[in-house]
Scaffold this motif. Structure first.
Motif, mmCIF file in Angstrom:
data_model
loop_
_atom_site.group_PDB
_atom_site.id
_atom_site.type_symbol
_atom_site.label_atom_id
_atom_site.label_comp_id
_atom_site.label_asym_id
_atom_site.label_seq_id
_atom_site.Cartn_x
_atom_site.Cartn_y
_atom_site.Cartn_z
ATOM 1 N N ASN A 230 -24.559 -38.791 -87.996
ATOM 2 C CA ASN A 230 -24.268 -39.795 -86.967
ATOM 3 C C ASN A 230 -22.776 -40.134 -86.970
ATOM 4 N N GLU B 25 -23.358 -53.479 -106.435
ATOM 5 C CA GLU B 25 -23.850 -52.794 -107.634
ATOM 6 C C GLU B 25 -22.690 -52.301 -108.504
ATOM 7 N N ASP C 21 -17.407 -42.961 -91.637
ATOM 8 C CA ASP C 21 -17.431 -44.277 -92.278
ATOM 9 C C ASP C 21 -16.420 -44.307 -93.431
ATOM 10 N N ARG D 98 -25.873 -51.579 -96.579
ATOM 11 C CA ARG D 98 -25.879 -50.615 -97.667
ATOM 12 C C ARG D 98 -24.580 -50.697 -98.477
ATOM 13 N N ASP E 3 -15.942 -46.419 -95.764
ATOM 14 C CA ASP E 3 -16.549 -46.798 -97.046
ATOM 15 C C ASP E 3 -17.199 -45.585 -97.705
ATOM 16 N N ASP E 4 -17.903 -44.814 -96.879
ATOM 17 C CA ASP E 4 -18.575 -43.638 -97.428
ATOM 18 C C ASP E 4 -17.543 -42.611 -97.887
ATOM 19 N N LYS F 202 -28.252 -39.996 -98.208
ATOM 20 C CA LYS F 202 -27.343 -40.747 -99.079
ATOM 21 C C LYS F 202 -28.130 -41.781 -99.871
ATOM 22 N N VAL G 291 -28.859 -45.186 -101.857
ATOM 23 C CA VAL G 291 -28.295 -46.512 -101.585
ATOM 24 C C VAL G 291 -27.314 -46.913 -102.701
ATOM 25 N N SER G 292 -27.687 -46.624 -103.909
ATOM 26 C CA SER G 292 -26.826 -47.072 -105.021
ATOM 27 C C SER G 292 -25.713 -46.049 -105.283
ATOM 28 N N PHE G 293 -24.623 -46.579 -105.812
ATOM 29 C CA PHE G 293 -23.501 -45.671 -106.103
ATOM 30 C C PHE G 293 -23.889 -44.673 -107.179
ATOM 31 N N SER G 294 -24.633 -45.160 -108.131
ATOM 32 C CA SER G 294 -25.015 -44.237 -109.211
ATOM 33 C C SER G 294 -25.844 -43.090 -108.665
ATOM 34 N N THR H 132 -24.077 -51.384 -102.291
ATOM 35 C CA THR H 132 -23.431 -50.389 -103.153
ATOM 36 C C THR H 132 -22.247 -51.010 -103.919
ATOM 37 N N TYR I 106 -14.677 -43.288 -99.040
ATOM 38 C CA TYR I 106 -14.163 -43.796 -100.310
ATOM 39 C C TYR I 106 -15.146 -43.520 -101.441
ATOM 40 N N LEU I 107 -16.418 -43.836 -101.182
ATOM 41 C CA LEU I 107 -17.434 -43.699 -102.235
ATOM 42 C C LEU I 107 -17.639 -42.248 -102.631
ATOM 43 N N ARG J 3 -23.501 -40.789 -106.803
ATOM 44 C CA ARG J 3 -22.698 -40.005 -107.727
ATOM 45 C C ARG J 3 -23.534 -38.845 -108.285
ATOM 46 N N GLU K 147 -26.290 -49.962 -92.127
ATOM 47 C CA GLU K 147 -25.089 -49.313 -92.673
ATOM 48 C C GLU K 147 -24.202 -50.279 -93.465
ATOM 49 N N THR L 250 -27.248 -40.868 -93.848
ATOM 50 C CA THR L 250 -28.128 -42.012 -94.136
ATOM 51 C C THR L 250 -29.525 -41.755 -93.578
ATOM 52 N N GLU M 53 -15.322 -38.651 -110.116
ATOM 53 C CA GLU M 53 -16.024 -38.939 -111.369
ATOM 54 C C GLU M 53 -16.802 -37.739 -111.868
ATOM 55 N N GLU N 135 -14.746 -41.139 -104.654
ATOM 56 C CA GLU N 135 -14.899 -41.660 -106.010
ATOM 57 C C GLU N 135 -15.867 -40.787 -106.797
#
Lengths: 620, 155
Positions: B72, A404, B16, A397, B18-19, B122, B124-127, A401, B21-22, B130, A394, B101, B29, B25
């Protein structure tokens, strides 16, 4: 019968009966000896009687001679005064000379000149022969005993010449001895009831028979008759059907008479002769049987007390012990002797078994506890690996991310050094990601609940090859899949196995050479070796490795390539070995650097029940 | 209400930060016309939907048009929350897309069996994330039609 003698009691009885056998044989032997003695007695008796009879006969002949001598010298006779002679004879024969059946004086032509009343018989042929001999011999002449054809009596004639006053041979005096004397002699000999005494002449004719003289006198027996046979053999004795129709023993001897030999045969019915012997035998056998029965009865009860009760106790205790009752003991007090020793040995053995059983139970309990602890600790370890690798993923990752995003969106604001740092950070994170995901895969292959079914490996491997299509195309590899067997296994795991092996082969290809991967079985389709194993080989023409590192390649996180040229963390083959292990198979490899590698996977065609059960237990 | 509330409501169930937030985002976008509400575990989600506890004010907990559900989570995880939601006749009409995940087959089967509308691992990369979020929004916010429902009313 054999079954009957399988019990101790019946064996005891058998032994006792066998013990009695020599005694019985001895008794029978004694009985037979007694019978033999009885035969010998009969023979001795007849010899004795014959000897006495010989004496009597000699005496009678002597008397007859004296009588004739006296008569021939009477003056009236010499003077041929026949009337006076008749008167004298009449007186003489009134009461005496009962065995003189005939007496007469005749002239040389055969005319009777003088004779007592009723005492002369007409001469028969025998008489005539005798008469002629008498005239020729001019002395005493004996005719020998024979059957008189006229009277039917057994008689012997004795003759003597008579001379007149001028000493001229003018007449003969003749007396006939009647063998009836022998009948009387037999009567007075005190023969037992049923006893016979027979006299036979040299021609085999019966001259006298006691007790049935009228029946047998003058009779000639057929050759088949036992008496006739005995007469023919002249000595010893014979047993058979006698003249009375009863089984009889006959013995023979001779009368050495003054004129020719006569045979004396004595007969005794065996019922009489062997009476004593038979009685003794019967009595002794009866006593023997009674004694044996008494001993048997005694042993029946005594054997029970001495042997059988202990033996039963032993048998009972053994059966109880065999059924698992370890407290079973014989309950026999130990004394001298084999049974006591056996009982003691048995009880000692039972003690020992009970002790060992208790010890084994203790050890089993300890082992069980240990196993439970071990399983528990294994479970914890597996959970730990699973959770650790999962949870570590986690934050990683996020690093990837945000790394990146940072690179994508803000690289314009960083100088080349900053971009370099960022790149290195992202590479490290990617590597960490790979480590974790492989560890997770391995952990899953351990934790996996295996579901065994029939799996045809050929489509499985073809699908793997399709899944790896991208890599295959990229490396322009040639993948050849031959006939593969159908085995019992977990399809998902087997897919993983071949995916790892084939991607391994693709990964370690030789630079500048077209990768060629052969997946095949050395045996004909679905044929197993003698251990029930199928064999599948994955052969490549890649870089290979030194076989001394063979053990290492299956270890977790072990890599032979230090250059970093080939990406990976060294879990792929570890997972392969785990999967093969879980199927009860083996995995190995042949390789040489620069020439390629052949992985040899051996998997059982059919899973053992035990393994299936174990895995079922795992799923609980 | 309908004329005033033009924005669609997305409820993100995610522990999470971070998740959160992502995904926030990503939704921004994607420029979808949606308002994002966030709860951090299954308990909170059910409280929100039932407008109980911290969410007793109906203005603070409007009925969502789409739920993005992580599996989870602490306290009550996404699986339990999904099962309870689908048992409730008032709530089971709300589409739930599982965004997690996990890529485990078991989780996937379970989710669909319980009535999830979709299952997305999910990226791994933000792109990647998105792109996934945009596609989900494209479909569930812009494309599909959902019945007008209010809490406590049966259609």
């Amino acid at each position: 019968m054999l079954k009957f003698f399988s019990t101790l009691r019946s064996r005891l009885i058998l032994i006792i009966i066998l013990t009695a056998v020599p005694g019985i044989l001895l008794l029978v032997q004694v009985g037979l000896n007694q019978r033999e003695a009885a035969k010998q007695d009969t023979l001795n008796e007849v010899i004795h009687l014959a000897r006495v009879a010989s004496s009597v006969e000699a005496l009678m002949v002597d008397n007859a001679k004296s009588f004739l001598l006296t008569v021939s010298h009477l003056p009236t006779m010499r003077e041929q005064n026949y009337d006076e002679c008749n008167a004298i004879f009449w007186h003489m024969f009134e009461e005496h000379f009962e065995y003189y059946s005939a007496f007469y004086v005749a002239d040389l032509q055969g005319n009777i000149v003088c004779s007592p009343p009723e005492k002369h018989a007409p001469p028969d042929f025998e008489e005539c022969d005798h008469y002629q001999r008498l005239i020729k011999a001019d002395d005493f002449t004996l005719s020998g005993y024979h059957i008189c054809r006229v009277t039917g009596k057994a008689v012997m004639s004795v003759g003597y010449p008579v001379y007149d006053m001028q000493d001229q041979f003018t007449n003969v005096a003749n007396v006939s001895l009647d063998l009836i004397w022998f009948y009387d002699f037999a009567k007075s000999a005190g023969l037992p009831d049923g006893g016979e005494l027979i006299v036979m002449d040299e021609a085999g004719t019966i001259l006298s028979h006691y007790p049935d003289n009228d029946r047998w006198r003058g009779y000639r027996l057929p050759d088949s008759n036992i008496v006739a046979q005995l007469w023919a053999q002249k000595s010893g004795y014979l047993i058979g059907e006698g003249l009375s129709g009863e089984e009889t023993i006959y013995a023979i001897s001779d009368i050495h008479g003054t004129a020719g030999n006569l045979s004396v045969i004595m007969g005794l019915p065996t019922r009489i002769a062997f009476k004593t012997a038979n009685f003794t035998l019967q009595r002794n056998l009866s006593i023997m049987v009674v004694v044996v029965l008494l001993v048997l009865t005694f042993m029946w009860f005594l054997g029970d007390a001495l042997i059988i009760r202990q033996a039963r106790a032993l048998v009972d205790a053994t059966q109880k012990l065999a059924k698992g009752d370890l407290t079973a003991r014989t309950g026999i007090s130990y004394k001298e002797g084999e049974l006591g020793q056996l009982a003691q040995s048995f009880d000692d053995m039972a003690d020992e078994i009970a002790e060992r059983d208790a010890e084994r139970n203790r050890q089993e309990a300890a082992l069980k506890e240990y196993t439970i602890n071990l399983e528990h600790s294994n479970e914890e370890l597996r959970n730990f690996t699973n959770i650790a690798s999962h949870d570590l993923q986690e934050p990683l990752r996020k690093i990837q991310t945000f790394g990146e995003m940072l690179q994508d969106r803000y690289s314009g604001q960083l100088d080349p050094r900053g971009i370099n740092y960022l790149q290195r950070m992202r590479d490290a994170a990617a590597r960490m990601q790979l480590l974790l995901s492989e560890t997770l895969t391995f952990s899953r292959s351990i934790n996996k609940q295996y579901q065994f079914s029939k799996v045809n490996l050929e489509p499985v491997v073809r699908q793997v090859s399709i899944d790896l299509d991208w890599q295959v195309e990229q490396k322009q590899a040639k993948v050849v899949i031959s006939d593969l067997p159908t085995i019992e296994g977990d399809e998902v795991q087997l897919t993983q196995l071949f995916q790892n092996l084939i991607s391994n082969a693709l990964k370690f290809h030789s630079p500048g050479r077209q990768p060629e991967i052969n997946i095949y079985s050395p045996y004909p389709r679905d044929v197993t070796d003698n251990e029930g194993m199928c064999e599948i080989r994955v052969q490549d023409n890649g870089i290979g490795f030194n076989e001394k590192y063979l053990d290492r390649i299956f270890q977790p996180f072990q890599r032979l390539d230090a250059s970093g040229e080939f990406p990976g963390i060294g879990m792929g083959l570890t997972i392969c070995r785990k999967i093969v292990d879980n199927h009860g198979g083996t995995i190995s490899a042949h390789s040489s650097p620069g020439k390629g590698t052949t992985f040899v996977v051996r998997l059982p065609k059919i899973q053992f029940k035990e393994r299936l059960n174990n895995h079922e237990n795992d799923t609980d | 209400m309908k004329t005033i509330q033009t924005k669609k409501i997305i409820l993100l169930v995610e522990d999470d930060p971070d998740d959160i937030y992502l995904i926030g985002e990503a939704i921004d976008e994607c420029q979808m016309n949606a308002q994002l509400y966030i709860v951090e575990d299954g308990e909170q989600m059910l409280d929100y939907l039932h407008q109980k506890g911290d969410y007793s004010d109906p203005d603070l907990a409007p009925r969502p048009d789409l739920i993005l559900l992580d599996l989870n989570m602490p306290r009550k995880d996404g699986r339990e929350a999904l099962a309870e939601l689908k048992e409730d006749p008032d709530l089971r009409g709300i589409p739930v897309v599982v965004l997690t995940t996990s890529s485990a087959e078991r989780d996937m089967k379970f989710s669909y069996a319980q009535g999830a509308s979709g299952f997305v691992t999910k990226p791994v990369s933000f792109s990647g994330l998105r792109e996934a979020v945009c596609k989900i929004g494209d479909y569930w916010i812009r494309t599909v039609q959902l019945p007008e429902e209010k809490p406590g009313e049966e259609s």
